[in-house]
Structures are given as C-alpha cells and as structure tokens.
Design a protein around this motif. Structure first.
Motif: not given
Ligand SMILES: Cc1ncc(COP(=O)(O)O)c(C=O)c1O
Length: 351
Positions: A40, A198, A214, A336
C-alpha cells in the motif's frame, strides 16, 4: 530510489507491528498480511521483513511481487490474489508460491499446460456477491473440487471470499451465508479459510470455520479505528521562500493571484511524487502552522502559502497533523489511494 532529495517518507515499524497484533487479537485468528501494491505504498520488502514474525502468510496481487519477496529472502507462505496465466504456474511452483483459482477453466488449463513434478498449491476464490472473481455456485465449487481431487498437479490448500461493503450488515450477512452454503457443500480439509479484510474484521464478520483474517489497510493504520496507529508520514522541505505582491500570480494557469503581499514556499515534490493536482487548496503543516497548497501542483514542485518569512523549512505533507484519512476526504477518495500512489522512487526511512 532518490537518495538526495528532500522529499521523503517515514514509516514507523512499531506502528505496523502494533496494528498486526491488534488485528490478530481482535479476530483471534492467524494473520494473512496483505502487502500488495508495494505494501500500500509503504515498501514491499521492508514491510515484509517487519511483519515476518507476526504474519502467517503474505498476500500480494502479482507473481512478480511474490518472486521479489522470495528473492529477498522471505520464506513465509505467499499467496497471489489475482489470477495467474497457466504458463506461469511453473514459475509459481519454482518459488513455492500459492495461487488463486476462480473457475474450472483455470484449473483445467493448469492441468493441461503445467508439466512439472511438484504440485501447485491453490486457494479457491468464492464469489459471494462482489462479482469480481470466484466460484459463484455450489455446482461450480463441487466441479472444481472433484476435479482437483483427481489431479496430480493441483492441490487445494485454501478457500476464501471477499466482502464488498464490510460496513453494511445486510450485504455482509448475505455474503457470509452465500460463502457458508458453498463452502459447506463439499467438505474438504483446507488448511486456510479466510474471509475478513480490515473492515470486515473490525465489524466482526468472521465465521467460526475460518482460520485467518486477510488484512491490508489496517496494518498501515489508516482505517476507521482508534485502536490502530498510522505508520506512514511524508515530508518535504521548502527549497525557496519568496514574497509575491498584489495581483501577481503563482503557478500554471494563474490559479492563484495574490491579493496582498504574501510569503510563499516552493517544495521539491509534485504530482509525479503522488501529490496529485487535486491537492490544491488542502493544508500541509509547517512549523506549527497549517499552510494552504496554492496555484497548481506541478510535476516536480508545488507552492504553499506561508504565514510569514521566518517559518522553518520542514513540511508535513502527510502525518499526525494532516492524516491520510483527512487527505482522502479532501481528495474525495479513500485512504488506500492516498498512500498506494506514493511511488517507489521516494526515499522511505524506517524508524
Ligand atoms: C481479495 C482481497 N483481500 C484482502 C484485501 C485487503 O483489504 P483491506 O485493505 O481492506 O484490509 C483486499 C484489498 O483490496 C483484497 O482485494
């Protein structure tokens, strides 16, 4: 990476470790740390090294990132989230990388193209409602798993889905139910079962059967929670101060015209450094003052309005006084995007 530039990013290792621990404790599950898109914007390899004792798996978007991690000595399991063309499966196996499969065709293509001796480990993606990738019906899911059951080269180790609107209970409940119906239709000894990003973790959307969360955004502390600590800040330095006089303009397109004598500062960063043109009008923080970005952001420089000539030179572009979440609101986007677009050439200092 620019070594000699006065624009730089600072990353707090403690904040990242704190955030990882928070999500593990909150969920009571193991952690898949999502470090795609250069973590990120925070820096892929450094973040992987910070998290290697906290995470159980790393998730990235591309095989390129996965191989970069391996080549830099990362030994944790790695999952590629985006689909992989079957001709690259041999490369994934060579570097011991797990891949995602989303339909029967993916699996059949691997079976017919990949001729290696070792099997490829796959996670099945279930589409529980986002309509991006994944197996959408019980029929598809059963077909894939029974095909894999007979395969010598494909080994299913994981299953997962993704919530599209984790802050909406109705949508998320429906997705949970869709996932459960599909997952329970074919009992299989998966090692990894994961649903929650998240927002989903913060909103307690997990199911009992899952093994991991995840998480991406939360690791960097730029989600909507008081429990996390933002890890990234970005600074630049005023390289030139000057006074402009009534009716003088500043920058391209005459977007700023001085009404009175005004001190301005010129910074060595611009939209090629991730500070997009829409930042005009927002505040940066200098020596105890909030200062407005004026004129138009150039490719490699930008101008700010100073309260007076004597302010010190360090400029906080992102940080405790101007957070990524506030900037995202100003730019009408999400946090993001604020950090992910910060390009790799900017020096990152890990403290
Ligand atoms: C398939 C998948 N899993 C997990 C995530 C992580 O999401 P976050 O950053 O909202 O925790 C993403 C983020 O784009 C994703 O595309």
């Amino acid at each position: 990476m620019n070594q000699y530039c006065d624009t730089y990013i600072k990353i707090s290792k403690d904040a990242i470790v704190h955030n990882a621990r928070f999500f593990k404790e909150k969920s009571n599950k193991k952690l898949i740390a999502v470090i795609k898109s250069n973590a990120y914007g925070h820096g892929l390899i450094d973040v992987a090294n910070i998290l290697k004792d906290e995470a159980d798996i790393f998730a990235v978007a591309s095989l390129d990132s996965a191989i970069t991690l391996r080549q830099s000595g990362i030994t944790l399991p790695i999952l590629v989230l985006n689909p992989l063309s079957p001709q690259y499966v041999k490369n994934a196996v060579e570097y011991d990388i797990m891949i995602t499969v989303s339909n029967l065709k993916d699996v059949m293509n691997i079976e017919s193209i990949y001729k290696g001796k070792e099997s490829i480990q796959v996670h099945l993606k279930v589409d529980s409602g986002m309509n991006r990738m994944g197996l959408k019906t019980i029929k598809e899911y059963k077909e894939v798993l029974s095909f894999i059951d007979k395969s010598y080269v494909v080994e299913a180790v994981g299953v997962y889905t993704h919530f599209h609107t984790a802050d909406d209970k109705t949508y998320s409940k429906k997705q949970q139910e869709e996932f459960k119906a599909i997952y329970e239709s074919y009992p299989y000894p998966f090692k990894y079962i994961h649903l929650c990003s998240t927002g989903a973790t913060l909103n307690d959307l997990d199911i009992e059967a899952s093994t991991h969360v995840r998480v991406g955004l939360g690791l960097y502390g730029i989600c909507d929670s008081k429990e996390v600590k933002p890890a990234l800040s970005m600074y630049s330095k005023i390289m030139l101060k000057k006074e402009v006089y009534p009716n003088e303009i500043v920058g391209y397109n005459a977007n700023f015209k001085a009404e009175k004598n005004t001190w301005i500062g010129v910074l060595p960063c611009g939209y090629s450094d991730g500070i997009i043109r829409k930042n005009v009008g927002r505040k940066v923080y200098v020596d105890g003052h909030y200062c407005e970005v004026i004129g138009s952001v150039c490719m490699n420089s930008m101008m700010i309005k100073l309260p007076h000539k004597e302010v010190s030179e360090t400029v906080e572009l992102i940080g405790p006084h101007v957070t990524a979440i506030e900037i995202a609101t100003y730019l009408e986007t999400i946090s993001y995007e604020v950090t992910t677009i910060l390009p790799p050439h900017i020096k990152r200092i890990f403290v």
